[in-house]
Write a protein that holds these residues in place. Structure first.
Motif, PDB file in Angstrom:
ATOM      1  N   VAL A  73      -5.772   6.171   4.420  1.00 46.16           N
ATOM      2  CA  VAL A  73      -4.539   5.414   4.418  1.00 46.16           C
ATOM      3  C   VAL A  73      -4.354   4.783   3.341  1.00 46.16           C
ATOM      4  O   VAL A  73      -5.112   3.717   3.294  1.00 46.16           O
ATOM      5  CB  VAL A  73      -4.266   4.882   5.934  1.00 46.16           C
ATOM      6  CG1 VAL A  73      -2.917   4.197   5.723  1.00 46.16           C
ATOM      7  CG2 VAL A  73      -4.207   5.961   6.935  1.00 46.16           C
ATOM      8  N   ILE A  74      -3.428   4.505   2.606  1.00 47.52           N
ATOM      9  CA  ILE A  74      -3.112   3.781   1.398  1.00 47.52           C
ATOM     10  C   ILE A  74      -1.775   3.421   1.193  1.00 47.52           C
ATOM     11  O   ILE A  74      -0.827   4.015   1.666  1.00 47.52           O
ATOM     12  CB  ILE A  74      -3.306   4.968  -0.043  1.00 47.52           C
ATOM     13  CG1 ILE A  74      -4.757   5.726   0.209  1.00 47.52           C
ATOM     14  CG2 ILE A  74      -3.300   4.203  -1.141  1.00 47.52           C
ATOM     15  CD1 ILE A  74      -4.898   6.932  -0.686  1.00 47.52           C
ATOM     16  N   SER A  75      -1.785   2.312   0.583  1.00 45.43           N
ATOM     17  CA  SER A  75      -0.253   1.562   0.516  1.00 45.43           C
ATOM     18  C   SER A  75      -0.104   1.480  -1.042  1.00 45.43           C
ATOM     19  O   SER A  75      -1.088   1.079  -1.928  1.00 45.43           O
ATOM     20  CB  SER A  75      -0.284   0.036   1.101  1.00 45.43           C
ATOM     21  OG  SER A  75      -1.004  -0.727   0.300  1.00 45.43           O
ATOM     22  N   ARG A  76       1.168   1.588  -1.390  1.00 45.03           N
ATOM     23  CA  ARG A  76       1.312   1.705  -2.713  1.00 45.03           C
ATOM     24  C   ARG A  76       2.855   0.591  -2.883  1.00 45.03           C
ATOM     25  O   ARG A  76       3.738   0.852  -1.828  1.00 45.03           O
ATOM     26  CB  ARG A  76       2.137   3.022  -3.100  1.00 45.03           C
ATOM     27  CG  ARG A  76       1.102   3.887  -3.114  1.00 45.03           C
ATOM     28  CD  ARG A  76      -0.194   3.887  -3.976  1.00 45.03           C
ATOM     29  NE  ARG A  76      -0.012   4.361  -5.317  1.00 45.03           N
ATOM     30  CZ  ARG A  76      -0.777   3.969  -6.149  1.00 45.03           C
ATOM     31  NH1 ARG A  76      -2.082   4.214  -6.290  1.00 45.03           N
ATOM     32  NH2 ARG A  76      -0.412   4.622  -7.523  1.00 45.03           N
ATOM     33  N   THR A  77       2.792  -0.506  -3.567  1.00 39.92           N
ATOM     34  CA  THR A  77       4.079  -1.142  -3.831  1.00 39.92           C
ATOM     35  C   THR A  77       5.041  -0.595  -4.731  1.00 39.92           C
ATOM     36  O   THR A  77       4.550  -0.090  -5.728  1.00 39.92           O
ATOM     37  CB  THR A  77       3.306  -2.273  -4.078  1.00 39.92           C
ATOM     38  OG1 THR A  77       2.627  -3.049  -3.187  1.00 39.92           O
ATOM     39  CG2 THR A  77       4.751  -3.683  -4.183  1.00 39.92           C
ATOM     40  N   VAL A  78       6.364  -0.446  -4.383  1.00 36.86           N
ATOM     41  CA  VAL A  78       7.246   0.069  -5.144  1.00 36.86           C
ATOM     42  C   VAL A  78       7.740  -1.094  -6.200  1.00 36.86           C
ATOM     43  O   VAL A  78       8.299  -2.103  -5.856  1.00 36.86           O
ATOM     44  CB  VAL A  78       8.525   0.742  -4.295  1.00 36.86           C
ATOM     45  CG1 VAL A  78       9.590   1.209  -5.475  1.00 36.86           C
ATOM     46  CG2 VAL A  78       8.177   1.746  -3.438  1.00 36.86           C
ATOM     47  N   THR A  79       7.253  -0.901  -7.473  1.00 37.69           N
ATOM     48  CA  THR A  79       7.728  -1.954  -8.499  1.00 37.69           C
ATOM     49  C   THR A  79       8.528  -1.110  -9.739  1.00 37.69           C
ATOM     50  O   THR A  79       8.155  -0.021  -9.972  1.00 37.69           O
ATOM     51  CB  THR A  79       6.486  -2.668  -8.905  1.00 37.69           C
ATOM     52  OG1 THR A  79       5.505  -1.912  -9.459  1.00 37.69           O
ATOM     53  CG2 THR A  79       5.905  -3.380  -7.727  1.00 37.69           C
ATOM     54  N   GLY A  80       9.130  -1.778 -10.406  1.00 38.30           N
ATOM     55  CA  GLY A  80       9.743  -1.107 -11.659  1.00 38.30           C
ATOM     56  C   GLY A  80      10.690   0.015 -11.431  1.00 38.30           C
ATOM     57  O   GLY A  80      10.628   0.783 -12.108  1.00 38.30           O
ATOM     58  N   GLY A 124       7.780  -6.236   3.939  1.00 32.17           N
ATOM     59  CA  GLY A 124       7.742  -7.554   4.616  1.00 32.17           C
ATOM     60  C   GLY A 124       8.022  -8.864   3.678  1.00 32.17           C
ATOM     61  O   GLY A 124       7.800  -9.612   4.031  1.00 32.17           O
ATOM     62  N   VAL A 125       8.303  -8.302   2.360  1.00 29.74           N
ATOM     63  CA  VAL A 125       8.168  -9.586   1.169  1.00 29.74           C
ATOM     64  C   VAL A 125       9.598  -9.799   0.597  1.00 29.74           C
ATOM     65  O   VAL A 125       9.387 -10.550  -0.531  1.00 29.74           O
ATOM     66  CB  VAL A 125       7.075  -9.233   0.118  1.00 29.74           C
ATOM     67  CG1 VAL A 125       5.773  -9.327   0.787  1.00 29.74           C
ATOM     68  CG2 VAL A 125       7.365  -8.008  -0.470  1.00 29.74           C
ATOM     69  N   GLY A 126      10.592  -9.361   1.341  1.00 28.03           N
ATOM     70  CA  GLY A 126      11.869  -9.642   0.743  1.00 28.03           C
ATOM     71  C   GLY A 126      12.753  -8.549   1.130  1.00 28.03           C
ATOM     72  O   GLY A 126      12.189  -7.504   1.480  1.00 28.03           O
ATOM     73  N   PRO A 127      14.164  -8.872   1.075  1.00 33.42           N
ATOM     74  CA  PRO A 127      15.139  -7.972   1.743  1.00 33.42           C
ATOM     75  C   PRO A 127      15.176  -6.604   0.808  1.00 33.42           C
ATOM     76  O   PRO A 127      15.593  -5.964   1.158  1.00 33.42           O
ATOM     77  CB  PRO A 127      16.406  -8.675   1.335  1.00 33.42           C
ATOM     78  CG  PRO A 127      16.327  -9.695   0.597  1.00 33.42           C
ATOM     79  CD  PRO A 127      14.688 -10.270   0.809  1.00 33.42           C
ATOM     80  N   GLU A 128      14.704  -6.690  -0.648  1.00 35.28           N
ATOM     81  CA  GLU A 128      14.657  -5.567  -1.387  1.00 35.28           C
ATOM     82  C   GLU A 128      13.525  -4.781  -1.477  1.00 35.28           C
ATOM     83  O   GLU A 128      13.343  -3.871  -2.312  1.00 35.28           O
ATOM     84  CB  GLU A 128      15.390  -5.983  -2.802  1.00 35.28           C
ATOM     85  CG  GLU A 128      16.842  -6.336  -2.806  1.00 35.28           C
ATOM     86  CD  GLU A 128      17.682  -5.461  -2.329  1.00 35.28           C
ATOM     87  OE1 GLU A 128      17.694  -4.148  -2.472  1.00 35.28           O
ATOM     88  OE2 GLU A 128      18.668  -5.735  -1.381  1.00 35.28           O
ATOM     89  N   SER A 129      12.321  -5.323  -1.149  1.00 34.41           N
ATOM     90  CA  SER A 129      11.095  -4.801  -0.866  1.00 34.41           C
ATOM     91  C   SER A 129      10.871  -3.307  -0.262  1.00 34.41           C
ATOM     92  O   SER A 129      11.507  -3.045   0.692  1.00 34.41           O
ATOM     93  CB  SER A 129      10.007  -5.595  -0.366  1.00 34.41           C
ATOM     94  OG  SER A 129      10.168  -5.938   0.967  1.00 34.41           O
ATOM     95  N   ARG A 130      10.104  -2.406  -0.879  1.00 33.74           N
ATOM     96  CA  ARG A 130       9.807  -1.169  -0.603  1.00 33.74           C
ATOM     97  C   ARG A 130       8.382  -0.940  -0.616  1.00 33.74           C
ATOM     98  O   ARG A 130       7.550  -1.445  -1.604  1.00 33.74           O
ATOM     99  CB  ARG A 130      10.722  -0.204  -1.528  1.00 33.74           C
ATOM    100  CG  ARG A 130      12.331  -0.625  -1.366  1.00 33.74           C
ATOM    101  CD  ARG A 130      12.750   0.019  -0.110  1.00 33.74           C
ATOM    102  NE  ARG A 130      14.247  -0.090   0.018  1.00 33.74           N
ATOM    103  CZ  ARG A 130      14.854  -0.615   0.270  1.00 33.74           C
ATOM    104  NH1 ARG A 130      14.203  -1.905   0.751  1.00 33.74           N
ATOM    105  NH2 ARG A 130      16.393  -0.707   0.185  1.00 33.74           N
ATOM    106  N   VAL A 131       7.847  -0.122   0.301  1.00 34.81           N
ATOM    107  CA  VAL A 131       6.438   0.331   0.566  1.00 34.81           C
ATOM    108  C   VAL A 131       6.199   1.506   0.690  1.00 34.81           C
ATOM    109  O   VAL A 131       7.275   2.109   1.391  1.00 34.81           O
ATOM    110  CB  VAL A 131       5.606  -0.860   1.414  1.00 34.81           C
ATOM    111  CG1 VAL A 131       6.322  -0.697   2.569  1.00 34.81           C
ATOM    112  CG2 VAL A 131       4.158  -0.460   1.407  1.00 34.81           C
ATOM    113  N   ILE A 132       5.295   2.117   0.056  1.00 35.17           N
ATOM    114  CA  ILE A 132       4.923   3.761   0.336  1.00 35.17           C
ATOM    115  C   ILE A 132       3.564   3.648   1.159  1.00 35.17           C
ATOM    116  O   ILE A 132       2.625   3.174   0.477  1.00 35.17           O
ATOM    117  CB  ILE A 132       5.023   4.409  -0.780  1.00 35.17           C
ATOM    118  CG1 ILE A 132       6.375   4.651  -1.103  1.00 35.17           C
ATOM    119  CG2 ILE A 132       4.596   5.931  -0.324  1.00 35.17           C
ATOM    120  CD1 ILE A 132       7.047   5.471  -2.430  1.00 35.17           C
ATOM    121  N   VAL A 133       3.376   4.275   2.347  1.00 35.91           N
ATOM    122  CA  VAL A 133       1.999   4.530   2.777  1.00 35.91           C
ATOM    123  C   VAL A 133       1.788   5.814   2.680  1.00 35.91           C
ATOM    124  O   VAL A 133       2.513   6.632   3.268  1.00 35.91           O
ATOM    125  CB  VAL A 133       2.205   3.759   4.242  1.00 35.91           C
ATOM    126  CG1 VAL A 133       0.745   4.272   5.116  1.00 35.91           C
ATOM    127  CG2 VAL A 133       2.267   2.358   4.386  1.00 35.91           C
TER     128      VAL A 133
END
Length: 305
Positions: free
Chosen positions: A168-175, A253-262
């Protein structure tokens, strides 16, 4: 005894307070909350002698001079470069439990602990995931984004290496200006499959490469009371039983525009984890600071099939 978490006088800058987390100094600093000095009131002109007025004025002047001198000495120590950073210098003593300069805050009971054996904390993305039976925290894993793995390893069926039956891997959506969770999940799933079953981080093909894939599920899903979107593939490989890959996109959970991919990577076959573990882990995801996971716009969306 190790003092409890709290604000203590900063050894590297005595004019500041620094947060002690119970085991080490952090980088959080603040100005100390020093009460204003008490200055005797000057009696009114009609009811006091000239001697009383002079004493009051002199007392105020003494307080002001002492404050100026102390401030100059403290600033001189701080600017001299002779102080040490207590994080970098282990010789700096820890604060004593009896010497907090202000009231020590009570530990938060809502924040999950990284030592909690029941959860995995992803501080970067502000989420936690349940550590269910058969899964462990990553050990000797090169990818820093891996949050958990199945217990144990085996020899990869193609190129030499060590493989695991589940990741199980997490990826932060950036840029990325893309706000659609559906678009994010659909764009991530090919990369997730390639990284898991085609070519690894150092260019090897642990399963001999991907031969085909099949979409077996996609759609909206509730994640911590919020609307997410998942895409699930079944992957066939040149060697080995193949597997299942899922990309799950949802608000972090780090801001209103944050996105994460698991990402979920499950080997197929009897040795792989059951697909129901994907749903169990997804159902147990929580956003830090909102552990109840209720009230979100995705609260009425059902789990995956």
């Amino acid at each position: 005894m190790t003092p409890p978490p709290g604000w203590y006088r900063d050894p590297s800058g005595p004019h500041l307070e620094r947060w002690w987390d119970g085991t080490a100094w952090t980088e959080h600093r603040r100005a100390p909350e020093i009460p204003a000095p008490s200055v005797p009131a000057v009696p009114s002109a009609g009811g006091a002698s000239g001697r009383a007025k002079a004493i009051a004025v002199t007392s105020a002047a003494v307080v002001l001079v002492v404050a100026i001198v102390v401030g100059a000495v403290v600033l001189g120590r701080d600017d001299s470069g002779g102080g040490s950073d207590p994080i970098a210098d282990p010789t700096i003593a820890t604060p004593t439990a009896e010497a907090p300069t202000s009231e020590t805050p009570s530990p938060s009971t809502s924040e999950p602990s990284a030592d909690d054996p029941a959860v995995v904390v992803d501080q970067l993305n502000g989420i936690t995931l349940p550590l269910i039976d058969g899964w462990v925290r990553p050990q000797y894993v090169a990818d820093p984004d891996v949050l958990m793995t199945t217990d144990g390893t085996y020899e990869c069926p193609a190129d030499a290496g060590v493989c695991r039956h589940g990741l199980v891997i997490s990826r932060t959506v950036t840029g990325n200006d893309e706000k659609s969770l559906e678009a994010l999940a659909k764009a991530d799933i090919p990369d997730a499959a390639d990284d898991a079953y085609d070519r690894d981080r150092i260019g090897r093909h642990p399963f001999g490469g991907i031969e085909s894939h099949k979409l077996i599920g996609s759609g909206q899903i509730a994640v911590a009371g919020r609307t997410g979107y998942y895409v699930r593939w079944q992957v066939s490989t040149a060697k080995g039983p193949g597997g299942h890959v899922q990309s799950l996109a949802f608000p972090g959970g780090v801001g209103p525009e944050s996105r994460v991919i698991v990402r979920y990577v499950f080997d197929a076959g009897t040795d792989g984890p059951p697909l129901s573990d994907m749903d169990r882990i997804t159902k147990g995801i929580k956003v830090t600071g909102d552990e109840d996971g209720g009230g979100g716009v995705g609260s009425s969306i059902g789990p995956t099939d």
